[in-house]
Enzyme design. Structure first.
Site, PDB file in Angstrom:
ATOM      1  N   ASP A  96       0.866  -1.187   0.000  1.00 48.12           N
ATOM      2  CA  ASP A  96       0.000   0.000   0.000  1.00 48.12           C
ATOM      3  C   ASP A  96       0.898   1.231   0.000  1.00 48.12           C
ATOM      4  O   ASP A  96       1.398   1.655   1.038  1.00 48.12           O
ATOM      5  CB  ASP A  96      -0.920  -0.009   1.230  1.00 48.12           C
ATOM      6  CG  ASP A  96      -1.908   1.155   1.183  1.00 48.12           C
ATOM      7  OD1 ASP A  96      -1.648   2.126   0.434  1.00 48.12           O
ATOM      8  OD2 ASP A  96      -2.925   1.099   1.882  1.00 48.12           O
ATOM      9  N   HIS A 106       0.829   7.754   4.219  1.00 52.90           N
ATOM     10  CA  HIS A 106       1.399   7.004   5.341  1.00 52.90           C
ATOM     11  C   HIS A 106       2.897   7.233   5.536  1.00 52.90           C
ATOM     12  O   HIS A 106       3.508   6.631   6.397  1.00 52.90           O
ATOM     13  CB  HIS A 106       1.114   5.510   5.153  1.00 52.90           C
ATOM     14  CG  HIS A 106      -0.342   5.229   4.959  1.00 52.90           C
ATOM     15  ND1 HIS A 106      -1.267   5.387   5.948  1.00 52.90           N
ATOM     16  CD2 HIS A 106      -1.043   4.841   3.853  1.00 52.90           C
ATOM     17  CE1 HIS A 106      -2.483   5.088   5.484  1.00 52.90           C
ATOM     18  NE2 HIS A 106      -2.368   4.761   4.206  1.00 52.90           N
TER      19      HIS A 106
END
Ligand code: NAI
Length: 736
Positions: A510, A515
């Protein structure tokens, strides 16, 4: 044939039973065996005057037919006295029919204080006083049935009856409350809104209708609701002419019109008015708990930021669900991928498996005899399949990828995730829902190994600001989240995420910069990069597996979570768990802030018994089984000699496909040696893992164990040097 509903032994009190509906009830109960108190004040229909004639006539009528009845002439405002009549005459009170009533119809401005008060006193206060007098007796005997008499006027409003409407709907409120309070004592309270010809209605209804709408067409409902076999409680029924219908509350999906950071304005209410009043896909709340639940949900949404539809321009304009007909059922192109042990280990580290915990070794060291892939790795391939670009190409659905949130996740495994393999994912848009403040896409992903279905995922993808298209709110395709039990958790496990947790987890595929990149995170409204929701999901699932399944991946069946709030790398996750049979409910909090980050979640486990039931057949159908048995037999003569030469315990894990199919132990350390099925009873000096086929190759001398070790076909843990003695044991002593 249905048995007759009888009331033998039951004592029924009917107020206002001297005429009209009350009389019909009294006669019907008596006819079916009940002892009846016929109460009636005997005044006129406006509440003026009194007399004993009305009640006496009905008592006489009942007795003439062989029934049991006594009269009472008190006003319902003397509740205690009326109930005392029942106790004195029959020794108990089982059923109360609050029926007495009068009218003081006036247009609103002309209602006098007295007109208002007397209506409240007779209808509402009278029903309260009579019922209260009977209540404790009902509680003690653990049985009671109560009827409140409301009216269509109260439910819908009627010109000239403001006093009466208020009292009549007040009775419904009273009934709703008694239904809740009486439930545990088997006291049921229901409300009827009758229509019948009586002296009360003779000025309102035309003559022929008055005749046709007999009170006898109402009484059977009252009798049924009061029977001991009737479970109905807290219901509201309209009844007349032989027709009965039940009423319930309906509530529109409503709209959130407030944002966390801004004041709530009347303009936002106006802007959302159509939506607030739109009953498409309305819900039917049945309890105050459900009612408050929606308010709390709204509060949570507001507090977690974002999910509001205050600005009408942010809504997709009037796109009905039918417009998504082309999207629903749309299949993304099949997605092919593979993974190796490295990938599953990286994932395990990404979700917090650690060498600190010896039982985690099986997830992070491929040489572990029971090396396993974490079950939640099942989401990784599926997610890659969705992120592969297909999401942007769903027909009839233009998604702004910057506005999507991962709302919920469901994963179900049909077998443990293999340690390596090649896979195919098939993804389908299962449904599209309108959650008001956003649109939810349910994506179903099926992951196959060859033709075998390995796992199924359902992603609930929330597209912020695209709701309000008058679409449906729920779907039978949705895997729903389940509330946690209302008690302290059975177990709590904590794990501190590392500052690098998101940086590590993203390597599993991902790559969203949210993030890792502080600039990107701040554009998205976060102080710093946040942890992946699926990373927290992995932590929590690991906690459940550790706590309730001893890390046995074959016991993991399914998981459902709702992502409630973001987590920042470095925070400590606390998984609270509740065991209910084979379902482990859980929620995950951030320690310190107490924020719930995963809510309404559960893991379903395969019962331990179902796993151990498989054990007796272990080893069946394996070629190696014959060899081990043969080694065991041969050892009997020469065991001591071999024990001297070898002096070690070997544990064998024989694999078939990706799974361990059998475990054997060859003990060449003690006594004259022995061979038995299962792991080493003490400790093994070396544990060797290899496939059934390779085992046979080694035995037949076709495969050199050391070469097999270096090429990775044979795995050894412990004193690896002992594997050099394998040749001797297998070749020299198996001698097939
Ligand atoms: P009704 O006038 O024939 O019966 C009411 C009875 O209550 C009378 O016999 C009266 O003497 C008695 N009563 C009045 N005040 C009393 C008091 N303080 N204490 C004891 N008894 C008293 O009227 P009906 O039509 O049989 O009405 C029965 C109930 O059904 C009433 O509560 C009424 O509001 C309700 N209702 C009737 C409708 C209809 O279509 N008949 C429509 C909606 C509600």
């Amino acid at each position: 044939m249905a048995s007759t509903l009888r009331f033998n032994g039951r004592v029924v009190l009917v107020t206002g039973a001297g005429g009209g509906l009350g009389r019909a009830y009294a006669l019907a109960f008596a006819e079916r065996g009940a002892s009846v108190v016929v109460n009636d004040l005997g005044g006129d229909f406006t509440g003026v005057g009194k007399g004993s004639l009305a009640a006496d006539k009905v008592v006489e009528e009942i007795r003439r037919k062989g029934g049991k009845a006594v009269a009472n002439y008190d006003s319902v405002e003397e509740g205690e006295k009326i109930v005392k009549t029942a106790l004195d005459a029959f020794g108990r009170i089982d059923i109360v029919i609050n029926n007495a009533g009068i009218l003081r119809d006036r247009s609103f401005s002309r209602i006098s204080d007295e007109d208002w008060d007397i209506i409240q006193r007779v209808h509402l206060r009278g029903s309260f006083l009579v019922t209260r007098a009977a209540w404790d007796h009902m509680k003690k005997q653990n049985f009671g049935r109560i009827i409140m008499t409301s009216s269509a006027s109260g439910i819908y409003g009627n010109f000239g009856q403001a006093n009466y409407c208020a009292a009549k709907l007040g009775l419904l409120g009273l009934s709703n409350c008694l239904a809740v309070e009486g439930k545990k004592n088997n006291i049921h309270c229901n409300t009827i809104a009758p229509t019948a010809g009586s002296r009360m209605t003779q000025t309102i209804l035309p003559e022929d209708l008055l005749e046709a709408l007999k009170p006898d067409y109402v009484a059977p409902l009252v009798l049924w609701l009061c029977h001991e076999s009737c479970e109905e409680n807290g219901g509201l029924f309209e009844v007349g002419a032989g027709w009965i219908g039940k009423l319930r509350w309906e509530r529109s999906l409503g709209a959130l019109v407030r944002q966390r950071t801004q004041p709530m304005t009347p303009e936002a209410v106006k802007a959302n008015w159509t939506k607030i009043c739109d009953f498409d896909n309305a819900t039917k709340p049945q309890s105050i708990k459900e009612s408050i639940g929606s308010i709390v949900e709204a509060l949570n949404k507001i507090n977690s930021g974002g999910e509001v539809s205050a600005n009408p321009t942010s809504r997709a304009t009037s796109a009905a669900t039918s417009e998504f007909a082309g999207a629903i059922g749309h299949k993304l192109p099949p997605f092919y991928s593979s993974y190796a042990e490295l990938d599953t280990i990286m994932y395990a580290l990404g979700v917090g498996a650690s060498i600190k915990e010896p039982k985690d070794m099986k997830f992070i060291y491929e040489g572990s005899s029971d090396f396993s892939c974490l079950p939640t790795f099942g989401v990784i391939l599926a997610q890659k399949s969705i992120m592969n670009g297909g999401l942007a190409e769903i027909p009839g659905l233009s998604i702004n990828l910057a506005k999507i949130l991962h709302g919920e996740q469901y994963l179900e495994l049909y077998k443990p995730m293999p340690r390596t393999g090649k896979f195919r994912c098939e993804t389908i848009v299962a449904d599209i829902l309108d959650k008001g403040s956003g649109l939810v896409i349910l994506m179903d992903v099926y992951t196959y190994s060859g033709e075998e279905l390995i796992c199924y995922n359902q992603f609930s993808i929330f597209v912020v600001g695209s709701g309000g298209f008058s679409g449906k709110r729920t779907s039978d395709k949705a895997k729903v989240a389940v509330a946690i039990p209302d008690r302290p958790p059975d177990a709590v496990l904590t794990d501190t995420t590392s500052l690098n947790q998101a940086a590590l987890y993203r390597l599993s595929g991902d790559w969203n910069p949210l993030h890792i990149d502080p600039n990107f995170a701040s554009l998205a409204g976060f102080d710093k990069p946040i942890l992946h929701g699926l990373c927290t999901f992995g932590f929590s699932a690991r906690h459940v597996l550790q706590q309730f399944a001893d890390n046995d991946v074959s016991r993991f069946k399914a998981i459902k979570v709702r992502f409630a709030k973001p987590v920042y790398p470095g925070q400590t996750l606390q998984t609270e768990m509740w065991k209910e049979g084979n379902r482990i409910h859980f929620q995950t909090k951030v320690q310190g802030t107490g924020d719930i980050v995963i809510s309404n979640a559960y893991v379903d486990l395969v019962p331990a018994s179902a796993i151990s039931a498989k054990t007796p057949s272990e080893g069946a159908g394996l070629q190696s089984t014959l060899v081990f048995e043969e080694i065991g037999r041969r050892l009997q003569g020469i065991g001591q000699e071999v024990v001297k030469k070898v002096g070690a315990v070997f544990e064998w894990h024989i694999t078939k496909g990706e799974n361990t199919a059998a475990k054997w132990t060859i003990d060449l350390k003690t006594g004259s040696g022995r061979v038995y099925q299962g792991p080493a009873k003490g400790s093994a000096d070396v544990t060797i893992t290899l496939s059934d086929e390779d085992f046979m190759e080694v035995v037949l001398g076709k495969l050199d164990p050391q070469k097999a070790f270096f090429s990775g076909r044979l795995k050894a843990r412990g004193n690896i040097l002992l594997s050099q003695k394998l040749q001797m044991i297998l070749k020299d002593y198996a001698k097939l």
